[in-house]
Enzyme design. Structure first.
Site, mmCIF file in Angstrom:
data_model
loop_
_atom_site.group_PDB
_atom_site.id
_atom_site.type_symbol
_atom_site.label_atom_id
_atom_site.label_comp_id
_atom_site.label_asym_id
_atom_site.label_seq_id
_atom_site.Cartn_x
_atom_site.Cartn_y
_atom_site.Cartn_z
ATOM 1 C CB CYS A 2 -0.907 0.014 1.228
ATOM 2 S SG CYS A 2 -1.968 -1.429 1.367
ATOM 3 N NE ARG A 27 4.360 1.183 -1.298
ATOM 4 C CZ ARG A 27 5.211 1.019 -0.303
ATOM 5 N NH1 ARG A 27 6.469 1.366 -0.471
ATOM 6 N NH2 ARG A 27 4.830 0.522 0.846
ATOM 7 C CD1 TRP A 74 -2.967 -6.876 -2.037
ATOM 8 C CD2 TRP A 74 -2.232 -6.018 -3.948
ATOM 9 N NE1 TRP A 74 -2.893 -7.892 -2.947
ATOM 10 C CE2 TRP A 74 -2.445 -7.399 -4.130
ATOM 11 C CE3 TRP A 74 -1.774 -5.261 -5.022
ATOM 12 C CZ2 TRP A 74 -2.207 -8.045 -5.342
ATOM 13 C CZ3 TRP A 74 -1.539 -5.900 -6.222
ATOM 14 C CH2 TRP A 74 -1.755 -7.273 -6.381
ATOM 15 C CG ASN A 100 0.671 1.545 4.073
ATOM 16 O OD1 ASN A 100 -0.414 1.725 3.524
ATOM 17 N ND2 ASN A 100 1.805 2.043 3.614
ATOM 18 N N GLY A 101 -0.411 -1.993 6.638
ATOM 19 C CA GLY A 101 -0.182 -3.036 7.615
ATOM 20 C C GLY A 101 -1.475 -3.697 8.046
ATOM 21 C CD GLU A 483 16.317 -20.118 -3.492
ATOM 22 O OE1 GLU A 483 16.323 -18.882 -3.613
ATOM 23 O OE2 GLU A 483 16.267 -20.896 -4.467
ATOM 24 C CE LYS A 487 17.832 -16.298 -4.196
ATOM 25 N NZ LYS A 487 17.746 -17.276 -5.268
ATOM 26 C CD GLU A 490 20.270 -17.087 -8.325
ATOM 27 O OE1 GLU A 490 19.449 -17.271 -9.235
ATOM 28 O OE2 GLU A 490 19.951 -16.687 -7.177
ATOM 29 C CG HIS A 506 24.932 -42.591 -0.323
ATOM 30 N ND1 HIS A 506 25.120 -43.957 -0.307
ATOM 31 C CD2 HIS A 506 24.014 -42.329 0.647
ATOM 32 C CE1 HIS A 506 24.334 -44.510 0.603
ATOM 33 N NE2 HIS A 506 23.655 -43.528 1.208
ATOM 34 C CE LYS A 609 13.183 -10.548 -10.029
ATOM 35 N NZ LYS A 609 13.756 -11.141 -8.818
#
Length: 614
Positions: A2, A27, A74, A100-101, A483, A487, A490, A506, A609
């Site tokens: 928001c 946003r 939102w 907001n929140g 992941e 990261k 990357e 193994h 991206k």
């Protein structure tokens, strides 16, 4: 997601407010509104949809005034309608608030206020704030009423208010979401992000949690919630517009890591109800009978989204008791997959434009499967081609290495698993309500996890010059090990491997020596003792261990060497939500190592991206 804007000064108020809202469109939002104060009263203009709709509403009924506030929303509590759009008013219409929140205890407060005679007109939690301020008003100023109201609120919020009973004043308070105050010449601004006001002033004051700003034409007073004056430093912002969007962070990636509690909250809210104990995924467009007829789920994705899919498999099988498998989008159609009308194909893509994943969706549809996109971009190709969508409300993600989009995908998949369980009767209503309650606590757990940044910076200082890392996890944490390794690869260009901890002996154990750091995901769960054994095996070969474990659990530190190893405590988290929390320290590890190595964190070499070609 928001956006908040407030202004008091000599410029045309509506123009300043709408222009500020436009600069925060990135946003994401689904409704907008402004409130303008004049000697005649407070005029509101609100609309659902984009800012163009609000501008049409203002053109149809022009307003002018001396000061005002604006908001892009939102939807969280309540549908994205004009009625639910901010700003919101109290019973008298003399107090106006934008927010907001989330007010976590809004139901309790709403019932209390209704019992006291207050009438509510919207489905939002925000309206509670306006009524609280109305109740707490005693003629001693808007800021005093706001301070008293704040003592009743629980949650993370940024609020900005005006009142006809205390004219010429804007009051702002922060507890979580950002608030910045802009200082101009005989004019003042308040906003949720710098771009909204950067074209008017570069002199900014950033509110901290538990702080308030009282803004009048003569200046700004800063206090804490108790009313004690505090001294704030004015910062001169010299960024270009792109830099401004970083919100004061050194890199977009760090900003987006920090935004994960809010992104998780936005993905959850509006989709669950503790009152009814139900999950609502209307955009999924799956009829209950179709859900009951499903025989299996196939998840297709690429890169980080594929790791989210691996966690999704655990979630769907654990919650909905449906067999699930995960395919690389780039490989799916080349193996002539076996598909039937009783197959649900879930495509995970942040951008909704990933070429390989889109091709997999088309192949699944061609073979008769029902398809669902888990996506962050409204109106993207994946959302148009799939039968239904579960949107992640992560907001724009600028950093190439995905952070908040990934954890939002995990949250969305958790919601999907609960929804399938609900519609198939795989979980009792009480069990679903318990899962919902745990989900609602997740943003707070993520806030706690972010406190590990300082520890991970020390870890990076010790290990940033190593050439290889091994990440280990078991069960639902194995995808998080993958992941974490991705990261690091990357953005720091260090070779790293993610492995199931039980598979270490193994093969990969041959690589472990005194130069090989081993990152072990070892929360206090059902397989902790197994992980502890794997840690001992790594240490026996000379490896240094970076253990991500549960706060307060002394078992892991007991087997580690203070001189050689490091422990990173994380908040104790429900088992199915722990992948989201344990992702945070691994992102921070990659970030701090990349910074120390002088890498381009936001735009690592050779990466884009969104991969829109095969």
């Amino acid at each position: 997601m928001c956006g908040i804007i407030g202004y008091i000064g000599s410029k045309p108020v509506v123009h300043v407010l709408v222009d500020g809202l436009r600069r925060m469109e990135y946003r994401g939002y689904d409704s907008a509104g402004v409130a303008v104060v004049s000697p005649e009263g407070i005029a509101l203009r609100r609309s659902a949809g984009k800012l163009a709709n609000l501008e049409l509403a203002i053109a149809a009924a022009p307003v002018t005034g001396l000061y005002g506030v604006g908001h892009t929303r939102w939807a969280t509590h309540g549908r994205p309608t004009e009625e639910n759009a901010h700003p919101h008013r109290d019973c008298t219409g003399r107090v106006v608030v934008v927010h907001n929140g989330i007010v976590e205890n809004y139901l309790e407060l709403k019932r209390e206020l209704q019992a006291g005679g207050h009438t509510f007109k919207t489905e939002t939690d925000t309206e509670v704030v306006a009524h609280l301020v109305e109740r707490e008003s005693r003629g001693d100023g808007l800021e005093a009423a706001v301070r008293r109201a704040l003592t009743h609120l629980r949650g993370m919020f940024a609020i900005v208010l005006v009142s006809l009973d205390d004219p010429g004043k804007i009051v702002a308070a922060r507890n979580g979401p950002p608030i910045v105050v802009g200082l101009g010449e005989d004019e003042f601004f308040v906003a949720s992000d710098i771009p909204a006001i950067l074209s008017h002033t570069r002199d900014m004051v950033f509110l901290g949690d538990g702080e308030m700003a009282v803004i009048t034409r003569s200046g700004v007073a800063f206090t804490d919630y108790d009313g004690t004056p505090i001294s704030k430093t004015t910062q001169r912002v010299l960024w270009d517009p792109l830099m401004a969007e970083k919100g004061g962070h050194r890199h977009f990636m760090l900003k987006e890591i920090v935004e994960q509690p809010a992104a998780a909250r936005d993905t959850i809210l509006g989709r669950v109800s503790l009152d009814s104990g139900r999950v609502f995924l209307d955009e999924l467009k799956l009829e209950p009978e179709a859900v009951r007829g499903l025989q299996r789920v196939t998840i297709v994705a690429c890169g980080t989204s594929w790791h989210a899919g691996l966690v999704g498999r655990y979630l769907i099988e654990a919650l909905a008791r449906l067999p699930a498998e995960v395919d690389y989008g780039s490989e799916y159609r080349y193996r002539d997959p076996i598909v039937s009308p009783h197959t649900l194909t879930v495509a995970i893509t942040q951008s909704g434009e990933t070429a390989d994943t889109l091709a997999a969706v088309r192949e699944a549809r061609r073979k008769g499967a029902r398809t669902v996109a888990v996506c962050n971009v409204v109106g993207s190709m994946a959302t148009r081609e799939a039968d239904g969508t579960v949107y992640t409300h992560a907001g724009p993600e600028v950093g190439v290495a995905s952070t908040k989009a990934f954890t939002s995908q995990l949250v969305a998949l958790h919601l999907l698993g609960l929804y399938l369980a609900q519609e198939r009767g795989a979980l009792a209503p009480a069990a679903i309500r318990a899962h919902i309650d745990e989900l609602l606590q997740l943003p707070q757990l993520l806030e706690q996890a972010l406190k590990a940044s300082a520890v991970m910076e020390r870890v990076a200082e010790r290990f940033y010059n190593r050439t290889d890392f091994l990440f280990l996890g078991r069960g639902i944490h194995y995808p998080i090990a993958l992941e974490g390794a991705l990261k690091l690869k990357e953005i720091s260009y260090i070779h790293a491997e993610g492995y199931p901890a039980g598979e270490m002996k193994h093969g990969p154990i041959a690589l472990i020596d005194e130069r090989m750091p081993v990152v072990a995901l070892a929360p206090a769960d059902a397989v902790f003792e197994k992980m502890a054994g794997n840690v001992q095996e790594a240490k026996a070969r000379g490896g240094s261990v970076i253990a991500i474990t549960s706060e307060g659990d002394a078992r892991m530190p007991e087997v580690l060497d203070e001189e050689k190893d490091m422990v990173v405590p994380m908040p104790v988290t429900p088992a199915l939500l722990s992948p989201v929390v344990l992702t945070i320290p691994l992102q921070l590890l990659a970030y701090h190592i990349a910074v120390r190595r002088g890498c381009d964190v936001d735009q690592p070499r050779n990466l884009a991206k969104s991969v829109t070609v095969e």
